[in-house]
Design an enzyme around this catalytic site. Structure first.
Site, mmCIF file in Angstrom:
data_model
loop_
_atom_site.group_PDB
_atom_site.id
_atom_site.type_symbol
_atom_site.label_atom_id
_atom_site.label_comp_id
_atom_site.label_asym_id
_atom_site.label_seq_id
_atom_site.Cartn_x
_atom_site.Cartn_y
_atom_site.Cartn_z
ATOM 1 N N ASP A 195 -23.058 59.236 51.971
ATOM 2 C CA ASP A 195 -21.778 58.516 51.896
ATOM 3 C C ASP A 195 -20.782 59.182 52.843
ATOM 4 O O ASP A 195 -19.604 59.363 52.537
ATOM 5 C CB ASP A 195 -21.228 58.465 50.468
ATOM 6 C CG ASP A 195 -20.220 57.319 50.258
ATOM 7 O OD1 ASP A 195 -19.836 56.660 51.242
ATOM 8 O OD2 ASP A 195 -19.819 57.097 49.104
ATOM 9 N N HIS A 220 -10.387 55.443 49.578
ATOM 10 C CA HIS A 220 -10.318 54.011 49.304
ATOM 11 C C HIS A 220 -8.933 53.402 49.480
ATOM 12 O O HIS A 220 -8.617 52.377 48.870
ATOM 13 C CB HIS A 220 -10.845 53.724 47.894
ATOM 14 C CG HIS A 220 -12.346 53.852 47.816
ATOM 15 N ND1 HIS A 220 -13.187 52.843 48.185
ATOM 16 C CD2 HIS A 220 -13.120 54.888 47.439
ATOM 17 C CE1 HIS A 220 -14.445 53.251 48.023
ATOM 18 N NE2 HIS A 220 -14.424 54.492 47.582
ATOM 19 N N HIS A 274 -20.224 45.422 48.796
ATOM 20 C CA HIS A 274 -19.272 46.470 48.400
ATOM 21 C C HIS A 274 -18.118 45.831 47.650
ATOM 22 O O HIS A 274 -17.588 44.803 48.078
ATOM 23 C CB HIS A 274 -18.761 47.194 49.646
ATOM 24 C CG HIS A 274 -18.036 48.479 49.349
ATOM 25 N ND1 HIS A 274 -16.859 48.520 48.649
ATOM 26 C CD2 HIS A 274 -18.337 49.762 49.665
ATOM 27 C CE1 HIS A 274 -16.445 49.776 48.545
ATOM 28 N NE2 HIS A 274 -17.330 50.559 49.152
ATOM 29 N N LYS A 276 -24.742 45.168 53.191
ATOM 30 C CA LYS A 276 -24.062 46.003 52.214
ATOM 31 C C LYS A 276 -23.127 45.122 51.390
ATOM 32 O O LYS A 276 -22.246 44.455 51.943
ATOM 33 C CB LYS A 276 -23.241 47.093 52.935
ATOM 34 C CG LYS A 276 -22.287 47.892 52.030
ATOM 35 C CD LYS A 276 -23.028 48.867 51.131
ATOM 36 C CE LYS A 276 -22.088 49.693 50.243
ATOM 37 N NZ LYS A 276 -21.404 50.768 50.948
ATOM 38 N N HIS A 280 -24.856 55.339 45.328
ATOM 39 C CA HIS A 280 -24.155 56.272 44.408
ATOM 40 C C HIS A 280 -24.217 55.784 42.963
ATOM 41 O O HIS A 280 -23.212 55.471 42.349
ATOM 42 C CB HIS A 280 -22.709 56.552 44.838
ATOM 43 C CG HIS A 280 -21.958 55.382 45.394
ATOM 44 N ND1 HIS A 280 -21.699 54.266 44.656
ATOM 45 C CD2 HIS A 280 -21.420 55.178 46.626
ATOM 46 C CE1 HIS A 280 -21.024 53.405 45.404
ATOM 47 N NE2 HIS A 280 -20.851 53.939 46.601
ATOM 48 N N ARG A 306 -13.244 56.768 37.353
ATOM 49 C CA ARG A 306 -14.536 56.829 38.036
ATOM 50 C C ARG A 306 -15.199 58.195 37.907
ATOM 51 O O ARG A 306 -16.363 58.349 38.287
ATOM 52 C CB ARG A 306 -14.346 56.499 39.532
ATOM 53 C CG ARG A 306 -14.671 55.063 39.851
ATOM 54 C CD ARG A 306 -14.194 54.639 41.212
ATOM 55 N NE ARG A 306 -14.884 55.268 42.335
ATOM 56 C CZ ARG A 306 -14.798 54.806 43.589
ATOM 57 N NH1 ARG A 306 -14.075 53.725 43.851
ATOM 58 N NH2 ARG A 306 -15.411 55.410 44.568
ATOM 59 N N HIS A 329 -26.834 56.113 53.832
ATOM 60 C CA HIS A 329 -25.475 55.757 53.427
ATOM 61 C C HIS A 329 -24.462 56.516 54.288
ATOM 62 O O HIS A 329 -23.941 57.559 53.910
ATOM 63 C CB HIS A 329 -25.280 56.090 51.941
ATOM 64 C CG HIS A 329 -24.034 55.491 51.366
ATOM 65 N ND1 HIS A 329 -23.865 55.300 50.017
ATOM 66 C CD2 HIS A 329 -22.888 55.043 51.938
ATOM 67 C CE1 HIS A 329 -22.677 54.762 49.778
ATOM 68 N NE2 HIS A 329 -22.065 54.606 50.933
ATOM 69 N N HIS A 376 -20.953 56.156 56.622
ATOM 70 C CA HIS A 376 -19.799 55.460 57.196
ATOM 71 C C HIS A 376 -19.477 56.177 58.499
ATOM 72 O O HIS A 376 -18.939 57.277 58.485
ATOM 73 C CB HIS A 376 -18.603 55.494 56.245
ATOM 74 C CG HIS A 376 -18.858 54.736 54.969
ATOM 75 N ND1 HIS A 376 -18.829 53.372 54.911
ATOM 76 C CD2 HIS A 376 -19.182 55.170 53.733
ATOM 77 C CE1 HIS A 376 -19.103 52.975 53.680
ATOM 78 N NE2 HIS A 376 -19.335 54.041 52.939
ATOM 79 N N HIS A 399 -22.884 48.309 46.165
ATOM 80 C CA HIS A 399 -21.830 49.078 45.494
ATOM 81 C C HIS A 399 -21.187 48.064 44.554
ATOM 82 O O HIS A 399 -20.533 47.129 44.998
ATOM 83 C CB HIS A 399 -20.863 49.614 46.553
ATOM 84 C CG HIS A 399 -19.590 50.209 46.031
ATOM 85 N ND1 HIS A 399 -19.025 51.336 46.590
ATOM 86 C CD2 HIS A 399 -18.748 49.855 45.016
ATOM 87 C CE1 HIS A 399 -17.894 51.627 45.958
ATOM 88 N NE2 HIS A 399 -17.697 50.738 45.003
ATOM 89 N N ASP A 414 -15.145 46.681 47.554
ATOM 90 C CA ASP A 414 -13.909 46.612 48.334
ATOM 91 C C ASP A 414 -13.802 45.288 49.098
ATOM 92 O O ASP A 414 -12.707 44.858 49.438
ATOM 93 C CB ASP A 414 -13.814 47.779 49.336
ATOM 94 C CG ASP A 414 -13.424 49.088 48.653
ATOM 95 O OD1 ASP A 414 -13.494 49.138 47.407
ATOM 96 O OD2 ASP A 414 -13.061 50.046 49.367
#
Lengths: 563, 225
Positions: free
Chosen positions: A360, A320, A219, A217, A272, A336, A138, A140, A246, A221
């Site tokens: 992450d 985010h 996600h 992935k 996560h 969260r 994981h 980025h 996610h 978002d």
């Protein structure tokens, strides 16, 4: 032991490192392992150096590398999820592990498994621990420097979702993916790239597949909608690639129960799973403990500490694209963050329910902290040992199983989840010689050497103008294996069976068996059961048992070693 | 300034040491990188002040004390290597900090002593050094083929090596006689190389006789006692 025996033992440990039956404390943790086996013959231990026995005709056989090894790591304490905890030597041929066991010359020594040639490169492993290279599923890669940081922490494989200072959560453009393979060739680091699964149709997925991604992935978002999940999993089933998930943290279109229903028993890697990193609030943790849902944690919630909750609110807003001036954004971030699920997550790791840890990196985790946080967490659950001789050696309860379980979380299990285990994940004959050598004193915090495909590629380097290699300031950075086109040759690009073509020198390896893998197959894990998070997010149970854990004031492996 | 990479590295030490000094001044207990930087810095500056190697080493040893360190740090401050510029050139100083802190990260504890199993076929041999210099022999060397200036019952040592800890050696001082214990070489008992006296399987018929003959021809037996 009498005084003389004690002095002799200390000298022996200084020369040869730990032996069978010895207790070794890992770094500054409470974890103590007992060495299960030692492949050396007492009296015939081989060592390299002035006046030592790794010499032509004695410990070394006068044959070519074809009949011996290119590289031998001698007498190192292996801590491997598959192999266990033993002192052994590792023989390497053409970048792969070719032999494990007793090293030396069969002409003059009994029971030799690893033939040391008169021309073999010898890396002395006495006093060091060898693990398989860490696998971080994981990442980025929002900055190229993430690769430097990963290698410096003992990670030799990353599964990444982008390559630039843009929030990718997957890349699909074949043109961009072709460039990406060449960019990543600059580091002696295995890389797999995930495509973005924001596909209500398969066109973007098809393009990414042709571009050589090793998985997808999903996600929130970019959309973790029912249609996206179903389309992606169907596509993944057809092409044998992994899917990372996610989930919908807002519960906008579906709650955790519906997500489980849409997944419909298919394999998926739940990122996560605790929830601070995102996903169904407050109960995404309910995804763990299921056979088809392979759960992982990201590292900021591990080794659950007193500052974890406060850190996460700021992290969520910052990572985010939220605005701290907007009360609704701040509230969304706060929703969260739950102490109870963080506490429970740490317990579930120790119990063997959650099988994988990851970072992450640059997206709510630290790429160079996964080894450290995984073992700081393991240490939380370890009792202090009495090793002053007042308790018989056979009565000391050690942490061997716990340590192997935690090694599995960052090596073999992520390899299994993402279909990489035919190349990497443990110290086994036939796999790539991706090894991390750690001093006993700084295990899982500061490595000494990162061996990539059999060659030192990263690690501790000193003053370049000095008479010796270890003059201060000691830095962790590139070794020779990181230079020239060798960096590209020493690592693989994980891709898929349908990738159309490839650019660059790097060897492409398709991932395998990503669709049939199950939680019950996770090494030193596989405990399944029902997790319930109450609607307030304050009570977590596993098979009806309430899971709690006090946050700790101080984590091991951290303050001792980090500036 | 034309600073070289090595000189630039001095500045990293200085930077960390400055940080460590500031932290120590606030009463913060030091961790490993902080403590190492202060030791390194002390050595470098002692050298810069014109001190001797011994004085710089002393400066490194006393740069910190146990009560300034976090628990467990002291044991990790052994073998701190620093290259400093002395008046007579660049010199390596290695500082082994002494601590009384019982906490040792990575500590190995052995509760039962190991024992080297006794080997069969051991022989005792008296060895006299006829040369003017000391001769040292390491554990696994084929004793039959060692330096011809060592005088002993060479045929009795065919296929044998010293029965001492692996990696050790025995010194044979000039003009002295030393008695050593030898044990048979194990494995496939094939000796390739060395002085070329055997160069094959030790136990092949006629091999020992041929090796003794070669030894005699090459002068290995001329100083036999």
């Amino acid at each position: 032991m009498n005084k003389q025996e004690l002095i002799e033992s200390q000298q022996d440990i200084a020369v040869h490192g730990a032996r069978k039956g010895d207790f070794v404390r890992l770094g500054d943790t409470a974890l103590v392992v007992r060495v299960e086996a030692d492949d050396r013959e007492i009296g015939n231990e081989v060592q390299i150096g002035f006046g030592k026995n790794l010499r032509d005709g004695i410990g070394m056989r006068s044959v070519s590398s074809n009949d011996s090894c290119d590289v031998v790591v001698t007498n190192v304490l292996i801590i491997d999820a598959v192999l266990g905890i033993r002192v052994s030597s590792i023989g390497i041929r053409n970048g792969r592990i070719a032999a494990i066991g007793r090293a030396g010359n069969p002409d003059t020594m009994d029971g030799i498994d690893v033939v040391v040639g008169s021309g073999s490169i010898v890396i002395p492993g006495e006093g060091l621990i060898a693990t398989a290279g860490g696998i971080d599923t994981h990442v980025h890669a929002m900055s190229p420097r993430v690769c430097d940081a990963a290698l410096s922490s003992g990670v030799t494989t990353i599964i990444t979702q982008e390559f630039g200072p843009f929030w990718g959560v997957g890349v699909n453009s074949k043109w961009a993916l072709d460039h990406a393979r060449n960019m990543y060739g600059a580091w002696p680091l295995n890389v797999g790239i995930l495509g973005r699964a924001a596909g209500s149709s398969t066109a973007p997925l098809q393009e990414a597949l042709a571009g050589g991604v090793c998985g997808f992935k999903i996600h929130e978002d970019t959309g973790a909608h029912p249609r996206t999940i179903d389309t992606t999993l169907k596509f993944a089933d057809e092409h044998d690639v992994a899917v990372a998930l996610h989930t919908d943290g807002l519960n906008e279109m579906l709650s955790v129960a519906e997500t489980i229903k849409v997944i419909a028993g298919r394999a998926v890697h739940a990122f996560h799973v605790e929830g601070c990193g995102g996903g169904h609030s407050p109960d995404v943790l309910q995804l763990a403990g299921r056979d088809n849902i392979l759960a992982s944690s990201t590292n900021p919630t591990l080794a659950y500490g007193v500052n974890a909750a406060d850190e996460h609110v700021a992290m969520i807003i910052s990572a985010h694209g939220m605005n701290p001036e907007l009360p609704s954004d701040v509230q969304m971030a706060r929703n969260r963050v739950r102490n109870a699920t963080m506490a429970a997550e740490n317990r579930l790791h120790d119990m063997g329910v959650i099988p994988v840890t990851s970072s992450d990196a640059l997206g709510m985790g630290r790429v160079d902290d996964t080894w450290r946080k995984t073992f700081a967490m393991a240490s939380m659950f370890a009792d202090e040992k009495i090793l002053d001789g007042s308790v018989a050696a056979s009565d000391v309860v050690t942490d061997n199983e716990r340590v192997l379980r935690h090694v599995a979380k960052i090596t073999i299990n992520p390899a299994l989840v993402h279909g990489l285990s035919h190349e990497i994940g443990s110290i086994q004959i036939g796999l790539l010689a991706d090894l991390v050598l750690w001093p006993y004193s700084s295990f899982a915090s500061k490595p000494n050497m990162i061996i990539k495909n059999g060659l030192p590629a990263w690690g501790v380097v000193g003053d370049p103008g000095a008479t010796v290699t270890n003059a201060q300031p000691l830095l962790i950075g590139p070794q020779f294996g990181a230079f020239g086109v060798t960096a590209e040759d020493l690592a693989v690009q994980f891709t898929n069976n349908s990738a159309t073509d490839s650019t660059g020198r790097r060897r492409n390896v398709a991932v395998r068996n990503t669709r049939t893998i199950r939680s019950s197959q996770m090494i030193r894990h596989g405990i399944l059961g029902e997790i319930q998070v109450d609607p307030t997010g304050h009570v977590v149970t596993f098979e009806g048992q309430h899971l709690t854990q006090e946050p700790q004031n101080a984590a091991t492996l951290t303050r001792t070693f980090l500036l | 300034m034309e600073l070289t990479p090595s000189e630039q590295d001095r500045l990293l030490i200085f930077n960390v040491a400055q940080l460590a000094q500031a932290r120590r001044a606030r009463g913060v207990k030091l961790n490993k990188p902080e403590a190492v930087s202060l030791i390194s810095h002390a050595v470098i500056e002692a050298a810069r002040d014109g001190n001797t190697h011994a004085q710089a080493l002393q400066a490194g040893l006393t740069a910190i004390s146990d009560n300034e360190l976090l628990p467990g740090i002291g044991s990790m401050l052994r073998g701190i290597a620093v290259e400093a510029v002395f008046d007579d050139g660049r010199r390596l100083v290695v500082v082994d900090y002494e601590t009384s802190d019982p906490q040792v990260p990575g500590q190995v504890t052995r509760l039962e002593p190991i024992s080297q199993p006794a080997k069969s076929g051991a022989v005792m041999i008296s060895v006299h050094n006829n040369s003017m210099i000391q001769i040292s022999v390491t554990t696994h060397m084929h004793f039959f083929e060692v330096n011809p200036h060592l005088s002993f019952d060479r045929p009795a040592t065919y296929g044998m090596h010293l029965d001492i800890k692996a990696g050790g050696h025995v010194d044979f001082p000039s003009g002295e006689t030393v008695t050593v214990q030898l044990v048979p070489i194990t494995g496939d008992r094939v000796l390739i190389g060395f002085a070329g006296l055997v160069d094959g399987p030790l136990d092949e018929p006629g091999m020992k006789e041929r090796a003794i003959e070669r030894a005699r021809t090459l002068g290995y037996l001329s100083e036999q006692s």
